[in-house]
Design an enzyme around this catalytic site. Structure first.
Site, PDB file in Angstrom:
ATOM      1  CG  ASP A 213       5.709   2.481 -13.323  1.00  0.00           C
ATOM      2  OD1 ASP A 213       6.686   3.164 -12.966  1.00  0.00           O
ATOM      3  OD2 ASP A 213       5.065   1.750 -12.536  1.00  0.00           O
TER       4      ASP A 213
ATOM      5  CE1 TYR B  52       5.467  -0.774 -16.400  1.00  0.00           C
ATOM      6  CE2 TYR B  52       5.880  -2.207 -14.527  1.00  0.00           C
ATOM      7  CZ  TYR B  52       5.154  -1.210 -15.131  1.00  0.00           C
ATOM      8  OH  TYR B  52       4.103  -0.635 -14.471  1.00  0.00           O
TER       9      TYR B  52
ATOM     10  CG  ASN C 282       7.370   2.153  -9.196  1.00  0.00           C
ATOM     11  OD1 ASN C 282       6.383   2.601  -9.786  1.00  0.00           O
ATOM     12  ND2 ASN C 282       7.518   0.855  -8.966  1.00  0.00           N
TER      13      ASN C 282
ATOM     14  CG  HIS D  93       2.363   2.777  -8.096  1.00  0.00           C
ATOM     15  ND1 HIS D  93       3.517   2.184  -8.556  1.00  0.00           N
ATOM     16  CD2 HIS D  93       2.416   2.685  -6.733  1.00  0.00           C
ATOM     17  CE1 HIS D  93       4.227   1.768  -7.520  1.00  0.00           C
ATOM     18  NE2 HIS D  93       3.584   2.047  -6.410  1.00  0.00           N
ATOM     19  CB  VAL D  94      -3.009   0.690  -8.317  1.00  0.00           C
ATOM     20  CG1 VAL D  94      -3.958  -0.493  -8.118  1.00  0.00           C
ATOM     21  CG2 VAL D  94      -2.428   1.150  -6.990  1.00  0.00           C
TER      22      VAL D  94
ATOM     23  CG  ASP E 166       1.441   1.944 -14.119  1.00  0.00           C
ATOM     24  OD1 ASP E 166       0.886   3.062 -14.141  1.00  0.00           O
ATOM     25  OD2 ASP E 166       2.062   1.514 -13.136  1.00  0.00           O
TER      26      ASP E 166
ATOM     27  CG  HIS F 253       1.486  -0.511  -5.531  1.00  0.00           C
ATOM     28  ND1 HIS F 253       2.748  -0.883  -5.174  1.00  0.00           N
ATOM     29  CD2 HIS F 253       1.321  -0.913  -6.818  1.00  0.00           C
ATOM     30  CE1 HIS F 253       3.324  -1.498  -6.203  1.00  0.00           C
ATOM     31  NE2 HIS F 253       2.482  -1.527  -7.199  1.00  0.00           N
TER      32      HIS F 253
HETATM   33 FE   LIG Z   1       4.487   1.998 -10.521  1.00  0.00          FE
END
Ligand SMILES: [Fe+2]
Ligand SMILES: *[C@@H]1O[C@H](CO)[C@@H](O)[C@H](O)[C@H]1NC(C)=O
Ligand SMILES: *[C@@H]1O[C@H](CO)[C@@H](O)[C@H](O)[C@H]1NC(C)=O
Ligand SMILES: *[C@@H]1O[C@H](CO)[C@@H](O)[C@H](O)[C@H]1NC(C)=O
Ligand SMILES: *[C@@H]1O[C@H](CO)[C@@H](O)[C@H](O)[C@H]1NC(C)=O
Ligand SMILES: *[C@@H]1O[C@H](CO)[C@@H](O)[C@H](O)[C@H]1NC(C)=O
Length: 464
Positions: free
Chosen positions: A190, A193, A227, A349-350, A162, A322
């Site tokens: 990720d 962004y 995502n 993700h988190v 991320d 999440h």
């Molecule tokens: Fe994510």
């Protein structure tokens, strides 16, 4: 003797499970509360020279580490479609690999010329220099191939997730870069962004690749998709998920008989690394499900003792952000992870850091009510490392009390290192950005689940 120790282990397990106390450590460390904002676009500049190759990055290019995929972008015209490479000290024997070149459009954006060249049949454990571009602007980088795959081959991976392109992202990257130990990066999804911007302004995919080049051009980054790689924008005609990601980041998925770059495996040194996609179908009969079922049968712990999985959306995590998004994939795949004794699962993700105990939750059937995670020596340790520092900021709202499956958690940006020592031992450490690289925020001596399935105890657990 074996029976006695088995009974002891059993007694320990029963005691641990029955213990009413809650989980491990919630770090009291409070980071600076400065906002995460993206670096100015104009600060992530292209290199000098007409049509100079930029956004250079490499990844493993075959199944065993003798191949490298070199990728780069030329902004104005296709330019040279070759990468030239040679062994350090042997520039009389320069070789070339041909690149495929493509462009893509996304909403009102048109990409530069994206090149991917696969170099094959390299020698193991050897430093190579490579060059892209042409006479007007040539750029030179280097990489070192891994040692030949084998059970006691030491190797050190960085772990980042991320990342994004904020001031914090830059700090994470520089922090990792300053550590001489890391040899390749496990990236848990990720990336840029860019989808934070109107029309997912894909120029931010370019600027992200310029940001990470200072590491990703020299070390292979093993990519998993998150995502923020989906880039689904049907109202603007973008109906094919993962379009920018798939054009920009090639992986050697065919080498592991996968049919999609979103799930695949590589072997590197003493590790067998399986990459999964949290955002592709994984139900029974789907391509990803069928592939993974077969893939587990190919893992040979005598050759690669360490079995590591990368997937974006965590199965076990105790943050209120999440929460349980990874649950449906856990339901499908967790029994296989336990049967096959996966050592570690890395997720992102988190936007915080968390490490679990070895736990499983596979006893549940719709009618039996057994839906509590239990300590399980055959289960992986789950590490959430979505704390690269992106524009969305930290996820600093943990459930209270800390659940028993959670060993350590802290809402700080950082990265981790996984140092595989031999077939039984690996040293794992997490480093928060606010400390100097040598400070260890969390650590664990991992014991291999196949060769040495003893209970580990972390520094944090010892302190408790
Ligand atoms: Fe994510
Ligand atoms: C694309 O659209 C955005 C938003 O309307 C605008 O700011 C940008 O300048 C456009 N880009 C191009 C290349 O036309
Ligand atoms: C070098 O740059 C000039 C423009 O400065 C361009 O016309 C020429 O085609 C370039 N040469 C190559 C080999 O790309
Ligand atoms: C597993 O790897 C070992 C060591 O490389 C090798 O001797 C053995 O044949 C392999 N087993 C299988 C089933 O391929
Ligand atoms: C933390 O999460 C809980 C559960 O979702 C929520 O009720 C609470 O308002 C959140 N606290 C903050 C400060 O956001
Ligand atoms: C494996 O590595 C660990 C940690 O460095 C070491 O203590 C152990 O002796 C090594 N095992 C063998 C067989 O060398």
């Amino acid at each position: 003797m074996a029976v006695v120790s088995f009974m002891l282990v059993l007694a320990f397990l029963i005691l641990s499970i029955a213990s009413p106390s809650n989980g491990g450590i919630t770090s009291s460390y409070v980071r600076k509360t400065a906002a995460s904002v993206d670096l100015p676009f104009d600060s992530l500049t292209s290199p000098p020279g007409y049509n100079a190759p930029e956004q250079v990055h490499i990844t493993q290019g075959d199944h065993v580490g003798r191949g490298v995929i070199v990728s780069w972008v030329t902004p104005l015209e296709p330019g040279s479609k070759f990468v030239t490479y040679w062994k350090v000290g042997d520039d009389e024997h320069k070789k070339q690999a041909h690149a495929s070149t493509n462009t893509y459009k996304f909403a009102n954006y048109t990409s530069g010329f994206i090149h991917h060249a696969t170099i094959k049949n390299l020698e193991y454990n050897t430093k190579y220099i490579y060059e892209v571009g042409n006479n007007n602007a040539t750029r030179r980088f280097f990489f070192t191939t891994p040692p030949e795959v084998g059970p006691d081959v030491p190797y050190t991976f960085g772990v980042i997730g991320d990342l994004g392109q904020t001031y914090d992202s830059k700090q994470t990257l520089e922090h990792y870069n300053s550590n001489p130990k890391g040899q390749a990066v496990l990236f848990v999804g990720d990336l840029s962004y860019a989808d934070h911007y109107p029309l997912h302004d894909n120029r931010r995919w370019d600027s992200w690749a310029r940001l990470v080049e200072k590491n990703a051009a020299y070390q292979p980054w093993i990519w998993a998709a998150g995502n923020h790689e989906i880039d689904f924008l049907p109202e603007n005609g973008e109906t094919v998920p993962f379009k920018p990601f798939k054009h920009r980041y090639h992986v050697p998925y065919k080498a592991s008989q996968s049919t999609s770059p979103l799930w695949y495996s590589v072997k590197r040194a003493s590790a067998h690394i399986i990459v999964l996609s949290s955002y592709s179908a994984y139900g029974k009969y789907t391509p990803q499900y069928n592939w993974l079922e077969t893939e587990f049968t190919k893992v040979n712990r005598s050759e690669t003792p360490w079995l590591i999985v990368l997937l974006h959306s965590p199965w076990y995590n105790s943050d209120n952000y999440h929460f349980m998004e990874g649950e449906s994939m856990r339901v499908m795949f967790e029994p296989w992870f336990v049967q096959n004794k996966v050592d570690i699962v890395f997720s992102g993700h988190v936007h915080a850091y968390e490490r679990s105990e070895r736990i499983s939750n596979i006893a549940y059937k719709v009618s039996n009510g057994q839906c509590t995670p239990v300590l399980d020596p055959s289960a992986p340790v789950y590490i959430t490392i979505g704390d690269g520092g992106n524009i969305e900021g930290l996820a600093n709202n943990f459930t209270d009390p800390q659940p028993s499956y959670s060993a350590f958690r802290e809402a700080s940006f950082g990265h981790a290192l996984l140092e595989l020592k031999n077939r039984t031992h690996a040293y794992y450490s997490w480093h928060r950005n606010q400390d100097s690289e040598r400070v260890v925020g969390d650590s664990l001596w991992f014991y291999n689940r196949h060769w040495y399935p003893q209970k580990e105890s972390s520094d944090a657990a010892t302190m408790a």
